[in-house]
Design a protein around this motif. Structure first.
Motif, mmCIF file in Angstrom:
data_model
loop_
_atom_site.group_PDB
_atom_site.id
_atom_site.type_symbol
_atom_site.label_atom_id
_atom_site.label_comp_id
_atom_site.label_asym_id
_atom_site.label_seq_id
_atom_site.Cartn_x
_atom_site.Cartn_y
_atom_site.Cartn_z
ATOM 1 N N ASN A 10 11.282 19.293 30.477
ATOM 2 C CA ASN A 10 11.404 19.433 29.159
ATOM 3 C C ASN A 10 10.268 20.182 28.984
ATOM 4 O OD1 ASN A 10 13.540 18.274 28.867
ATOM 5 N ND2 ASN A 10 12.950 15.590 28.351
ATOM 6 N N VAL A 11 9.407 19.730 29.206
ATOM 7 C CA VAL A 11 8.010 20.916 29.119
ATOM 8 C C VAL A 11 7.402 21.535 29.296
ATOM 9 C CG1 VAL A 11 5.817 20.660 28.398
ATOM 10 C CG2 VAL A 11 6.544 18.146 27.842
ATOM 11 N N ILE A 12 7.842 23.303 28.911
ATOM 12 C CA ILE A 12 7.852 24.181 30.136
ATOM 13 C C ILE A 12 7.935 24.041 31.400
ATOM 14 C CG2 ILE A 12 5.881 25.404 28.906
ATOM 15 C CD1 ILE A 12 3.840 24.476 30.618
ATOM 16 N N TRP A 34 0.561 26.373 37.026
ATOM 17 C CA TRP A 34 1.161 28.008 37.241
ATOM 18 C C TRP A 34 2.461 27.359 36.326
ATOM 19 C CZ3 TRP A 34 5.387 29.977 39.082
ATOM 20 C CH2 TRP A 34 6.213 29.409 39.942
ATOM 21 N N ASN A 35 2.445 28.540 35.521
ATOM 22 C CA ASN A 35 4.354 28.786 34.804
ATOM 23 C C ASN A 35 3.914 29.837 33.949
ATOM 24 O OD1 ASN A 35 6.646 28.410 34.282
ATOM 25 N ND2 ASN A 35 6.148 26.104 33.342
ATOM 26 N N ILE A 36 5.251 30.266 33.276
ATOM 27 C CA ILE A 36 5.353 30.787 31.769
ATOM 28 C C ILE A 36 5.349 30.054 30.815
ATOM 29 C CG2 ILE A 36 6.873 31.904 31.098
ATOM 30 C CD1 ILE A 36 7.869 33.531 33.772
ATOM 31 N N TRP A 37 4.729 29.806 29.916
ATOM 32 C CA TRP A 37 4.715 29.731 28.310
ATOM 33 C C TRP A 37 3.875 30.838 27.295
ATOM 34 C CZ3 TRP A 37 -0.266 25.558 28.260
ATOM 35 C CH2 TRP A 37 0.574 24.752 26.608
ATOM 36 N N SER A 38 5.334 30.513 26.600
ATOM 37 C CA SER A 38 5.242 30.863 25.274
ATOM 38 C C SER A 38 4.089 30.275 23.819
ATOM 39 C CB SER A 38 6.539 31.104 24.899
ATOM 40 O OG SER A 38 7.177 31.992 24.971
ATOM 41 N N GLN A 39 2.836 30.830 24.478
ATOM 42 C CA GLN A 39 1.608 29.705 23.996
ATOM 43 C C GLN A 39 1.749 30.449 22.289
ATOM 44 O OE1 GLN A 39 -1.257 28.566 26.237
ATOM 45 N NE2 GLN A 39 -1.064 29.446 27.523
ATOM 46 N N HIS A 40 2.465 31.760 22.497
ATOM 47 C CA HIS A 40 2.332 31.697 20.639
ATOM 48 C C HIS A 40 2.897 30.901 19.992
ATOM 49 C CE1 HIS A 40 5.376 34.181 21.713
ATOM 50 N NE2 HIS A 40 6.307 34.001 20.825
ATOM 51 N N ALA A 41 4.363 29.808 20.168
ATOM 52 C CA ALA A 41 5.259 29.246 19.596
ATOM 53 C C ALA A 41 4.278 28.812 19.007
ATOM 54 C CB ALA A 41 6.207 29.158 20.938
ATOM 55 N N LYS A 42 4.749 28.367 17.700
ATOM 56 C CA LYS A 42 3.759 26.801 16.307
ATOM 57 C C LYS A 42 4.331 26.130 17.329
ATOM 58 C CE LYS A 42 1.317 29.485 13.777
ATOM 59 N NZ LYS A 42 1.380 30.741 14.085
ATOM 60 N N ARG A 43 3.276 24.939 16.704
ATOM 61 C CA ARG A 43 4.329 23.586 16.884
ATOM 62 C C ARG A 43 4.977 23.119 16.022
ATOM 63 N NH1 ARG A 43 1.217 18.019 18.641
ATOM 64 N NH2 ARG A 43 2.532 17.049 18.045
ATOM 65 N N HIS A 91 9.447 16.469 20.719
ATOM 66 C CA HIS A 91 10.314 17.917 21.127
ATOM 67 C C HIS A 91 8.477 18.976 21.173
ATOM 68 C CE1 HIS A 91 14.094 17.352 21.476
ATOM 69 N NE2 HIS A 91 14.008 16.343 21.098
ATOM 70 N N LEU A 92 8.347 19.101 22.134
ATOM 71 C CA LEU A 92 6.673 19.605 22.569
ATOM 72 C C LEU A 92 6.570 20.420 22.897
ATOM 73 C CD1 LEU A 92 3.434 18.148 22.120
ATOM 74 C CD2 LEU A 92 4.864 19.071 20.281
ATOM 75 N N ILE A 93 7.066 21.617 23.219
ATOM 76 C CA ILE A 93 6.521 23.084 23.911
ATOM 77 C C ILE A 93 8.210 22.961 24.917
ATOM 78 C CG2 ILE A 93 4.236 23.658 24.088
ATOM 79 C CD1 ILE A 93 3.706 22.133 26.157
ATOM 80 N N GLU A 94 9.096 22.997 24.368
ATOM 81 C CA GLU A 94 10.441 23.373 25.184
ATOM 82 C C GLU A 94 10.536 24.318 25.489
ATOM 83 O OE1 GLU A 94 12.659 20.073 24.134
ATOM 84 O OE2 GLU A 94 11.273 18.419 24.635
ATOM 85 N N ASP A 95 10.085 25.738 26.110
ATOM 86 C CA ASP A 95 10.429 27.020 26.427
ATOM 87 C C ASP A 95 11.342 27.011 26.996
ATOM 88 O OD1 ASP A 95 7.777 26.965 25.460
ATOM 89 O OD2 ASP A 95 6.901 28.367 26.567
#
Ligand code: AHR
Length: 507
Positions: free
Chosen positions: A360-362, A303-312, A322-326
């Protein structure tokens, strides 16, 4: 100023809070492991390469259990690649995240890290490319004392003593089309139940004995999944008697392009509650259908908040991209605080939960390679909840107004009330989602003669405010004057617009 009355009574218990709802998650994804918890050569790393600055922050956060090694990663992971002499370990393609997995860190390193941090491990087995036999062999490696091929291999490689891992996730998000070798509910249900039986047979303890393994089946990976909630029913029908918990995963996201982005985002916590209601009902349905006396609980293990619309943006096929470091904003903190309240308010059925992820990841903690580690905005509500949201959750009845969101109606004042009889403490976690200050008339009945020991608030006029390496303490809690309590149970105070609040009462 609008007023909300909140009433709670010590006798109206929802359920005992399992400390494991404050769990988290470390996946071989991006820089969660490499450059996150493990960075040999870093000035703060110990002889095993474990970053002690990161460990200190994790201890401060108060995480009792960590799920590992995935996530999507686990569905293509061969655990045997990650054991034995490091020089002989092979790098592999990780198809889940299009990265190179060097296998420098594996099961034994994770167990050593858990021992050092005092954190309990929760292991996920591979139900994608993996077979029930692979899962059993991992179990034998990890939990069997000695005298078999894999237990003796563990003794040779890393530890004479078995690790005694209690929590086992039987795969990850097997309903998702993105999952390596994803399955239908029927296929997964059959594979899972066979795997679970094998792990139970291999366990030294009987299913209902204290310390016996806890087996977690994959529930729907999202409410948006087309097979939700039918997946959960079918999987539970196959596995009900073997399962201790069913997993739930949910990420929310601020979508600036939606019609009412703020309201929609703030509606997340109540929506999460409705998701739990559905899975709760599905469990009840299968229990009744099976004429079962056995209880299955919920493991909200992502569970969390994740800006999934952000492009890789990271290149493919490198180690530790550096992946999904919101970077979490104050707006995220508000929703995050509400999500924690939802977990607390369902303490009777949610018995484990994992904030996805840890570093680091979300994550609530960000690290710089060779540099410092910082606390994100979301670190703080989690820290307060994990330290003080203990004991029981009691039902709170409130007159809070509502607002409309894309998820339906949501409360402007979102609260959870916890009662720790041992510590003689009553805690109130409260989010004000209104754009104006709110007067709160709180009545906490039957607890004893209460006095407010602590009032902490987080508010910010800038919803985009965030902690960064340049400004790591831009968003931190402020200590407020404790509120006065009349007749030992009644408090009248105001909370700031768009704020997260924590009040601790003692008696
Ligand atoms: O936490 C990131 C990913 O989200 C996990 O790998 C997966 O299980 C989920 O979709």
């Amino acid at each position: 100023m609008a007023k909300t009355r909140i009433f709670a009574d010590a006798n109206l218990k929802i359920g005992t809070i399992d400390p494991n709802i404050y769990g988290s998650f470390l996946e071989h994804l991006g820089r969660a492991v490499y450059e996150g918890i493990y960075e040999p050569g870093h000035p703060a790393a110990d002889g095993d390469g474990f970053r002690e600055d990161v460990i200190a922050l994790i201890r401060e956060l108060g995480v009792p259990i960590v799920r590992y090694p995935g996530g999507n990663f686990v569905s293509g992971y061969d655990w045997k690649d990650g054991i034995g002499p490091k020089a002989e370990r092979k790098a592999r393609l990780d198809l889940a995240w299009k990265s190179i997995e060097p296998n420098e860190f594996g099961t034994d390193e994770f167990m050593k890290w858990c021992k050092k941090t005092g954190i309990a491990p929760m292991l996920a087995v591979n139900m994608g490319t993996g077979t029930p036999k692979d899962a059993l062999e991992l179990f034998e490696y990890v939990n069997h004392p000695s005298g078999t091929y894999y237990s003796d291999l563990r003794r040779k490689n890393a530890s004479k003593e078995p690790y005694g891992v209690q929590y086992w996730c039987i795969g990850n998000e097997m309903d998702g089309p993105w999952q390596i070798c994803g399955l239908t509910a029927d296929e997964y249900g059959k594979k899972a139940v066979n795997t679970m039986r094998m792990l139970r047979w291999a366990d030294a303890k009987k299913a209902d004995e204290a310390g016996a393994v806890k087996l977690i089946v994959c529930g729907s990976s999202s409410v948006e999944s087309p097979t939700y909630p039918e997946w959960d029913r079918v999987v539970l029908e196959h596995t009900y008697e073997e399962a201790d918990l069913i997993s739930m995963h949910r990420y929310y996201e601020y979508k600036p392009s939606s019609e009412n982005p703020l309201e929609d985002f703030l509606g997340s916590a109540d929506d999460m509650g409705r998701f739990i209601d559905t899975i709760r009902s599905t469990i009840c349905y299968v229990k009744a259908k099976n004429r079962s006396k056995h209880n299955v609980y919920i493991s909200f293990d992502e569970w969390n908040i994740w800006s999934q619309h952000a492009k890789r943006t990271a290149p493919d096929w490198i180690k530790a991209p550096h992946l999904i470091e919101d970077v979490y904003t104050f707006r995220d903190l508000l929703v995050f605080g509400g999500m924690l309240n939802t977990l607390l308010n369902n303490a009777d059925i949610v018995k484990t939960a994992c904030l996805a992820q840890l570093v680091n990841v979300i994550a609530p903690i960000l690290t710089k390679k060779g540099g410092e580690a910082i606390r994100q905005t979301t670190f703080y509500p989690f820290r307060y909840a994990s330290h003080y949201g203990r004991g029981e959750t009691v039902r709170s009845i409130s007159t809070a107004g509502t607002f409309e969101s894309a998820y339906g109606s949501a409360r402007l004042i979102n609260e959870a009330v916890t009662y720790n009889a041992e510590k003689r403490e009553v805690c109130v976690f409260l989010c004000n989602y209104a754009q104006e200050a709110e007067e709160i008339e709180l009545e906490l009945r039957s607890f004893g003669d209460l006095r407010c020991a602590e009032f902490v608030c987080m508010a910010d006029n800038d919803l985009d405010a965030a902690n960064t390496f340049a400004e790591p303490e831009a968003v931190v809690p402020s200590v407020c004057e404790p509120v006065s309590v009349k007749e030992g149970s009644k408090a009248l105070f105001s909370v700031r617009p768009m704020s997260w609040n924590f009040l601790r009462f003692v008696y």
